[in-house]
Design a protein around this motif. Sequence first.
Motif, short mmCIF file in Angstrom:
data_model
loop_
_atom_site.label_atom_id
_atom_site.label_comp_id
_atom_site.label_asym_id
_atom_site.label_seq_id
_atom_site.Cartn_x
_atom_site.Cartn_y
_atom_site.Cartn_z
N GLY A 103 0.82 -1.20 0.00
CA GLY A 103 0.00 0.00 0.00
C GLY A 103 0.85 1.25 0.00
N ALA A 104 0.60 2.13 -0.96
CA ALA A 104 1.35 3.39 -1.08
C ALA A 104 0.45 4.59 -0.87
N GLY A 129 1.62 4.17 4.01
CA GLY A 129 2.56 3.33 3.30
C GLY A 129 3.78 4.10 2.81
N VAL A 132 7.64 -2.15 -2.87
CA VAL A 132 6.26 -1.77 -2.57
C VAL A 132 5.29 -2.59 -3.42
N GLU A 184 1.51 -2.11 -4.78
CA GLU A 184 0.49 -1.07 -4.92
C GLU A 184 -0.11 -1.16 -6.32
N ASN A 220 -2.12 1.00 -7.85
CA ASN A 220 -2.31 2.29 -8.49
C ASN A 220 -1.01 2.74 -9.17
N ARG A 224 0.66 6.06 -8.01
CA ARG A 224 1.34 5.96 -6.72
C ARG A 224 2.65 5.18 -6.85
N LEU A 225 2.64 4.15 -7.69
CA LEU A 225 3.90 3.43 -7.96
C LEU A 225 4.94 4.37 -8.55
N CYS A 280 6.40 6.53 -5.88
CA CYS A 280 7.40 5.79 -5.09
C CYS A 280 8.75 5.75 -5.80
N GLU A 321 8.33 -1.46 -7.69
CA GLU A 321 7.27 -2.43 -7.42
C GLU A 321 7.88 -3.80 -7.15
N ASP A 326 1.68 -4.26 6.21
CA ASP A 326 0.47 -3.87 5.51
C ASP A 326 0.05 -2.47 5.92
N THR A 381 -2.54 -1.09 3.90
CA THR A 381 -3.71 -0.96 3.03
C THR A 381 -5.03 -0.95 3.81
#
Length: 320
Positions: free
Chosen positions: A163-164, A168, A184, A186, A188, A191-192, A195, A203, A214, A216
Amino acid sequence: MQHWICNEPGVLVSQEVEMPQRTPGFSLLRVRNIGICGTDIHAFAGNQPFFSYPRILGHELAVEIVESDIFSTGELATIIPYFNCATCGACVAGKPNCCENIQVFGVHTDGGMREYIVVEDRYILPGNGLSADELALAEPLSIAAHGLRRAELKAGEKVLVMGAGPIGLFTILLAKIQGALVEVAEPNSSRLQFCLDNLGVAEAITGAFNTVIDATGNLNAIESGFAKMAHGGKYVLIGLQKQAISFSHPEFHKREATLMSSRNATLEDFEYVMNLFRDGKIQADKFISHRFTKNQVPGIFAKINEPTQQVIKAMITLAE
């Protein structure tokens, strides 16, 4: 003064009310900044555990001292929003963050989405030079710090953050500061990308991790995390959801794995992240993607939940 109250899921209204009056041992505070938390969003949507209506939301706060017996007028501060009894077994054991009788500001009791509040002095932390943005981010960062402290993270460990969202992202940031090798999970894509661009974290594709965290609060995500632990690994649940979780006991057992929850944060966690701000290791502006004024408050929650808005962290400024 003005406050904003969530009367029922999906309904947030503005009201004019009397100013609060302080008593000895308490300080009158003017709310400067409010960070919007996932807890607030879930409460507005009607799917937050430990919650009842009507309720004034808001617990990620930067405040200004107005009247106090011990703090300087005009000084900026934040608050530890977990009001504890100080006498139960958890409190006596040094765990006031999971007090048996806890009253979380903005969850169990009315919070900070109002122009002025009165708070007991023992929960007020002077900013000592920190900005309103930094002080409003201290609480969610402390949540992440507490989860990592529960994990007893060591430099060089391989860590998966699931979860980002804001918690997160802050967990990723602090895990990297502590020397972990972080990936990570995630779904979305924006959001990736955040990151990768801002935290240098990619990822997770395959592999087993010494620590899985976690952030999320999603049942399917939580249950999928068990398989991602290395043998001897740890799984820390910062995220919270309403249902029972299930996992394969043989798979968990053969790993001699450790499962733990992480609730709220402690004074130690707040002091840690506030010092990271002072040392220049965290930049608040990097995470605040959306800003709102008090005139925009009633419509904020419906807006920031839209995926097209690509919200990282939303901040309300009530007073300059």
